[in-house]
Scaffold this active site. Sequence first.
Site, PDB file in Angstrom:
ATOM      1  N   GLN A   1     -61.645  22.369   0.273  1.00 51.67           N
ATOM      2  CA  GLN A   1     -61.384  23.754   0.938  1.00 51.67           C
ATOM      3  C   GLN A   1     -62.223  23.914   2.141  1.00 51.67           C
ATOM      4  O   GLN A   1     -63.157  24.335   1.852  1.00 51.67           O
ATOM      5  CB  GLN A   1     -61.294  24.727  -0.252  1.00 51.67           C
ATOM      6  CG  GLN A   1     -60.666  25.974   0.207  1.00 51.67           C
ATOM      7  CD  GLN A   1     -60.662  27.052  -0.765  1.00 51.67           C
ATOM      8  OE1 GLN A   1     -61.132  27.130  -2.015  1.00 51.67           O
ATOM      9  NE2 GLN A   1     -59.865  28.162  -0.595  1.00 51.67           N
TER      10      GLN A   1
ATOM     11  N   ASN B   1     -56.367  22.521  -2.550  1.00 53.82           N
ATOM     12  CA  ASN B   1     -57.851  22.652  -2.465  1.00 53.82           C
ATOM     13  C   ASN B   1     -58.653  23.722  -3.051  1.00 53.82           C
ATOM     14  O   ASN B   1     -58.344  24.837  -2.102  1.00 53.82           O
ATOM     15  CB  ASN B   1     -58.441  21.979  -1.155  1.00 53.82           C
ATOM     16  CG  ASN B   1     -57.616  20.720  -0.822  1.00 53.82           C
ATOM     17  OD1 ASN B   1     -57.452  20.015  -1.546  1.00 53.82           O
ATOM     18  ND2 ASN B   1     -57.432  20.683   0.646  1.00 53.82           N
TER      19      ASN B   1
ATOM     20  N   HIS C   1     -54.321  28.695  -0.430  1.00 50.71           N
ATOM     21  CA  HIS C   1     -53.128  28.056   0.293  1.00 50.71           C
ATOM     22  C   HIS C   1     -52.856  26.826  -0.506  1.00 50.71           C
ATOM     23  O   HIS C   1     -53.507  26.137  -0.948  1.00 50.71           O
ATOM     24  CB  HIS C   1     -53.442  27.738   1.747  1.00 50.71           C
ATOM     25  CG  HIS C   1     -54.483  26.917   1.993  1.00 50.71           C
ATOM     26  ND1 HIS C   1     -55.878  27.316   1.930  1.00 50.71           N
ATOM     27  CD2 HIS C   1     -54.829  25.708   2.271  1.00 50.71           C
ATOM     28  CE1 HIS C   1     -56.759  26.617   2.232  1.00 50.71           C
ATOM     29  NE2 HIS C   1     -56.023  25.400   2.245  1.00 50.71           N
ATOM     30  N   PHE C   2     -51.283  26.497  -0.498  1.00 50.16           N
ATOM     31  CA  PHE C   2     -50.627  25.325  -1.059  1.00 50.16           C
ATOM     32  C   PHE C   2     -50.398  24.650   0.230  1.00 50.16           C
ATOM     33  O   PHE C   2     -49.461  25.151   1.098  1.00 50.16           O
ATOM     34  CB  PHE C   2     -49.648  25.536  -1.790  1.00 50.16           C
ATOM     35  CG  PHE C   2     -50.203  26.406  -3.084  1.00 50.16           C
ATOM     36  CD1 PHE C   2     -50.358  26.004  -4.200  1.00 50.16           C
ATOM     37  CD2 PHE C   2     -50.097  27.833  -3.055  1.00 50.16           C
ATOM     38  CE1 PHE C   2     -50.745  26.470  -5.416  1.00 50.16           C
ATOM     39  CE2 PHE C   2     -50.704  28.650  -4.315  1.00 50.16           C
ATOM     40  CZ  PHE C   2     -50.933  27.922  -5.258  1.00 50.16           C
ATOM     41  N   HIS C   3     -50.526  23.465   0.205  1.00 52.84           N
ATOM     42  CA  HIS C   3     -50.094  22.392   1.281  1.00 52.84           C
ATOM     43  C   HIS C   3     -48.854  21.814   0.756  1.00 52.84           C
ATOM     44  O   HIS C   3     -48.583  21.435  -0.545  1.00 52.84           O
ATOM     45  CB  HIS C   3     -51.160  21.128   1.266  1.00 52.84           C
ATOM     46  CG  HIS C   3     -52.331  21.298   1.905  1.00 52.84           C
ATOM     47  ND1 HIS C   3     -52.699  21.457   3.297  1.00 52.84           N
ATOM     48  CD2 HIS C   3     -53.477  22.111   1.537  1.00 52.84           C
ATOM     49  CE1 HIS C   3     -53.784  21.660   3.540  1.00 52.84           C
ATOM     50  NE2 HIS C   3     -54.526  22.072   2.343  1.00 52.84           N
TER      51      HIS C   3
ATOM     52  N   ASP D   1     -48.871  23.604   9.167  1.00 48.83           N
ATOM     53  CA  ASP D   1     -50.293  23.076   9.430  1.00 48.83           C
ATOM     54  C   ASP D   1     -50.467  22.698  10.841  1.00 48.83           C
ATOM     55  O   ASP D   1     -49.673  21.880  11.114  1.00 48.83           O
ATOM     56  CB  ASP D   1     -50.723  22.292   8.421  1.00 48.83           C
ATOM     57  CG  ASP D   1     -52.278  21.884   8.266  1.00 48.83           C
ATOM     58  OD1 ASP D   1     -52.835  21.612   9.273  1.00 48.83           O
ATOM     59  OD2 ASP D   1     -52.760  22.077   7.105  1.00 48.83           O
TER      60      ASP D   1
HETATM   61  P1  5GP Z   1     -57.837  23.098   3.499  1.00 51.53           P
HETATM   62  O1  5GP Z   1     -58.776  21.796   3.826  1.00 51.53           O
HETATM   63  O2  5GP Z   1     -58.795  24.477   3.377  1.00 51.53           O
HETATM   64  O3  5GP Z   1     -57.137  22.729   2.341  1.00 51.53           O
HETATM   65  O4  5GP Z   1     -56.867  23.393   4.508  1.00 51.53           O
HETATM   66  C1  5GP Z   1     -56.994  24.101   5.603  1.00 51.53           C
HETATM   67  C2  5GP Z   1     -55.727  23.635   6.387  1.00 51.53           C
HETATM   68  O5  5GP Z   1     -55.611  24.898   7.404  1.00 51.53           O
HETATM   69  C3  5GP Z   1     -56.031  22.639   7.298  1.00 51.53           C
HETATM   70  O6  5GP Z   1     -55.207  21.581   6.935  1.00 51.53           O
HETATM   71  C4  5GP Z   1     -55.974  22.845   8.631  1.00 51.53           C
HETATM   72  O7  5GP Z   1     -55.216  21.786   9.307  1.00 51.53           O
HETATM   73  C5  5GP Z   1     -55.242  24.090   8.586  1.00 51.53           C
HETATM   74  N1  5GP Z   1     -55.551  25.116   9.748  1.00 51.53           N
HETATM   75  C6  5GP Z   1     -56.821  25.405  10.271  1.00 51.53           C
HETATM   76  N2  5GP Z   1     -56.750  26.295  10.839  1.00 51.53           N
HETATM   77  C7  5GP Z   1     -55.551  26.470  11.520  1.00 51.53           C
HETATM   78  C8  5GP Z   1     -54.775  27.510  12.118  1.00 51.53           C
HETATM   79  O8  5GP Z   1     -55.425  28.075  12.946  1.00 51.53           O
HETATM   80  N3  5GP Z   1     -53.607  27.295  12.253  1.00 51.53           N
HETATM   81  C9  5GP Z   1     -52.760  26.630  11.510  1.00 51.53           C
HETATM   82  N4  5GP Z   1     -51.495  26.477  11.444  1.00 51.53           N
HETATM   83  N5  5GP Z   1     -53.451  25.743  10.512  1.00 51.53           N
HETATM   84  C10 5GP Z   1     -54.783  25.668  10.584  1.00 51.53           C
END
Ligand code: 5GP
Length: 138
Positions: free
Chosen positions: A93, A86, A99-101, A30
């Site tokens: 989200q 999320n 995606h899974f963190h 991330d």
């Molecule tokens: P969400 O909030 O949708 O569960 O998480 C999306 C995640 O994607 C966030 O933690 C954010 O930091 C990550 N993210 C967003 N854009 C990019 C990117 O261009 N590259 C990477 N490696 N991570 C990203």
Amino acid sequence: MSTCIFCEIVRGAIPSATILTTPNTMAFLDISPVHPGHALIIPKAHHATLWDLPSDLGNELLEAMQTVAGAIRAAMNADGLNVMMNNYRAAGQLVDHAHFHLIPRYEGDGLQLWPQAAYPSPEAMQSAAASIRAALAR
Ligand code: 5GP
Ligand code: ZN
């Protein structure tokens, strides 16, 4: 359809710190980590949420998740690890590609996931369970 940033990462149009690829999944760091080593694992194909994922991806996804999570724990000397997903804006989200963190955690790192509360009564808890069972039956 607007461009999906994770699809761009899968096709290599946007660089990523990739950790693992399997035939149908990919794991990369991330860009904005909770702790260093915080990774995301995704299906290579575009699916928006949990409910859009094909269930036959399950074994491969779980195995990749376990492998990557184990490597994060070892490499980052983590004491624990959160797996988090999320779904939809209300749940945080921001990227509409499922995606899974995988988040390494440390004793005393002070992070609070979310506040929890009691049901107002045992009946309220049973009523919530009954509503969900009814949804299952539909
Ligand atoms: P969400 O909030 O949708 O569960 O998480 C999306 C995640 O994607 C966030 O933690 C954010 O930091 C990550 N993210 C967003 N854009 C990019 C990117 O261009 N590259 C990477 N490696 N991570 C990203
Ligand atoms: Zn996508």
